[in-house]
Scaffold this active site. Structure first.
Site, short mmCIF file in Angstrom:
data_model
loop_
_atom_site.label_atom_id
_atom_site.label_comp_id
_atom_site.label_asym_id
_atom_site.label_seq_id
_atom_site.Cartn_x
_atom_site.Cartn_y
_atom_site.Cartn_z
N GLU A 59 0.55 -1.67 -0.09
CA GLU A 59 -0.27 -0.15 1.09
C GLU A 59 1.25 1.03 -0.36
O GLU A 59 0.17 2.77 0.46
CB GLU A 59 -0.37 0.07 1.24
CG GLU A 59 -1.97 -1.37 1.51
CD GLU A 59 -3.01 -0.67 2.05
OE1 GLU A 59 -3.45 0.33 2.83
OE2 GLU A 59 -4.25 -1.05 1.91
N GLU A 72 -5.38 -9.10 1.85
CA GLU A 72 -6.37 -8.58 2.37
C GLU A 72 -7.27 -9.14 1.93
O GLU A 72 -7.29 -8.64 1.06
CB GLU A 72 -5.87 -7.54 3.22
CG GLU A 72 -4.29 -7.15 4.33
CD GLU A 72 -4.35 -6.02 4.09
OE1 GLU A 72 -2.86 -5.17 4.80
OE2 GLU A 72 -4.90 -5.12 4.13
#
Length: 451
Positions: free
Chosen positions: A163, A264
């Site tokens: 990220e 995730e």
């Protein structure tokens, strides 16, 4: 007598070379490889069924693989869940992980590992800090992590970043993340005994997630990632394959040529019934997706978590845990190879636009002082107590020529080719290429003394 003395001298020259040979740590599990857009363990399609495992969360930044007492306790719960993979975000690359990795290997569990730590990572604050933080001190830590884990068969893959791009206005980070991916792939080929997949874990930023996926799969072979993953929380129960929009994502990536999975998932907006498990491992998705990792194992302040850690260190599974275990139990993998695509083509690099501010597909060169690691190795890792790398060392000074990251050595593949039998658990030695000449020279010198 002269011959004996010569042999003694020869031993003095050869011994140091062998002293630097790195033993294989190996294990019983079959190493996972990439074939087309899927993972394989030997000839069997491998689907990631896992959880994110970072007790204490990012703020604590402790290495969970060194807390052996807690790891043993948690492995029992991993077995109850029926998972085959854990993701760890932070490890201490200055420490030995043999015991923890063996415990996981014995339990049939692979490790998906982030190569960065809070102090040794790219700094995305500005384009200038991104450039400054891509330096030799940072790469030394990343390469030391590779060295620390490359010998374990149950190392599934490395994430080169997580990220780093988290909005539409910091997409310029893409070239630096991709440069790190390139550098890791080259280092692994130069030093490890097998190929280990390297890729990126992206935030699901709606405006540019597709451009991210295309960018990491475009360009020359040395630059392209081995897989692409993203953190996806779009399925919020009650939902479905179509209501969540997952059907459209499958359509978007149907021609994607490398493995794609969820690094995730597990929305907590409502009660987590885990309806996405049945979808993720169905023929609706397995032609494109290779499973995913539930977020996350321990309950943290963010509200996610499958188990509560009590003040006395015990673990109490919650209802999310019980429902997830049941969902995994009821959901089998598709038979055969799940419709994977073995012969896809790399992507075209996405053009710049208002949502994707990457003007060029060219990457920065590896910092000059980091080139030595490709031949000599990285040395000892700085661990979690190091000074950090964001404003240290030397940054990249120019733009790389596509293809310049091609490795100078090809892994021998011995570990990757075993299928979990006796040879998989045996130990061997890997002789780094740079020592072959040293050994040959020592032999020639010794023979000259004998003659």
């Amino acid at each position: 007598m002269k011959s004996f003395a010569a042999l003694f001298v020869l031993g003095a020259y050869v011994a140091p070379a062998f002293a630097m040979v790195v033993p294989r740590k190996s294990g019983n599990l079959t190493p996972v490889t990439v074939r087309g857009n899927a993972f394989f363990a030997g000839e069997e399609r491998f689907y990631i069924r896992g959880v994110a495992y970072q007790p204490g969360g990012a703020a604590d930044a402790a290495d969970p693989l060194l807390d052996i007492k807690s790891l043993k306790r948690d492995i029992e719960n991993f077995k109850k869940l029926g998972i085959n993979t854990i993701r760890v975000y932070t490890i201490d690359n200055s420490q030995d992980h043999d015991e923890g990795m063996k415990l996981l290997d014995d339990a049939g569990i692979y490790l998906a590992l982030d190569a960065n730590t809070p102090k040794y990572s790219l700094n995305r604050e500005t384009e200038q800090t991104l450039h400054r933080s891509y330096n030799d001190v940072y790469l030394q830590s990343v390469f030391a992590t590779v060295d620390a884990f490359a010998g374990y068969n149950n190392l599934l893959l490395f994430f080169s970043g997580n990220e780093v791009i988290n909005a539409k206005n910091n997409t310029v980070a893409a070239t630096y993340i991709k440069a790190v991916t390139r550098d890791m792939k080259q280092y692994i080929s130069n030093h490890a005994s097998r190929q280990i997949p390297v890729g990126y874990s992206a935030a699901d930023v709606a405006e540019n997630i597709k451009q991210q996926a295309l960018f990491f799969n475009c360009g020359t072979e040395d630059e392209r990632a081995d897989f692409f993953a993203f953190n996806d929380y779009s399925w919020c129960d009650p939902s479905s394959f179509t209501q969540s929009g997952w059907d459209k994502k499958v359509e978007t990536y149907k021609d994607y040529s490398i493995p794609l999975f969820l690094s995730e998932f597990g929305c907590i907006t409502n009660t987590r019934e885990w309806g996405e498990i049945a979808a993720l491992y169905s023929n609706n998705m397995t032609g494109v997706y290779s499973g995913g990792l539930v977020y996350e194992y321990t309950v943290e302040p963010n509200g996610y978590g499958l188990v509560e850690v009590t003040p006395n260190g015990n673990i109490e599974p919650n209802e999310d845990f019980e429902r997830l275990a049941e969902a995994y139990k009821k959901t089998k993998n598709p038979s055969g190879t799940g419709g994977f695509n073995e012969n896809g083509s790399p992507s075209q690099c996405p053009p710049p636009d208002d949502e994707w501010e990457v003007e060029s597909s060219l990457l920065p060169t590896i910092p000059e002082n980091a080139k030595q690691f490709m031949n000599k190795g990285a040395g000892d890792g700085p661990g979690l107590e190091g000074d950090g790398s964001h404003f240290a060392g030397e940054a990249s000074m120019s733009t790389a020529t596509p293809g310049s990251g091609i490795p100078t050595r090809t892994p021998d593949g011995q570990a990757a080719n075993n299928t979990g039998g006796e040879s998989a658990a045996s130990f061997g030695v890997h002789i780094p290429f740079q020592f072959v000449g040293m050994i040959a020279g020592s032999v020639m010198f010794g023979m000259s003394l004998v003659l």
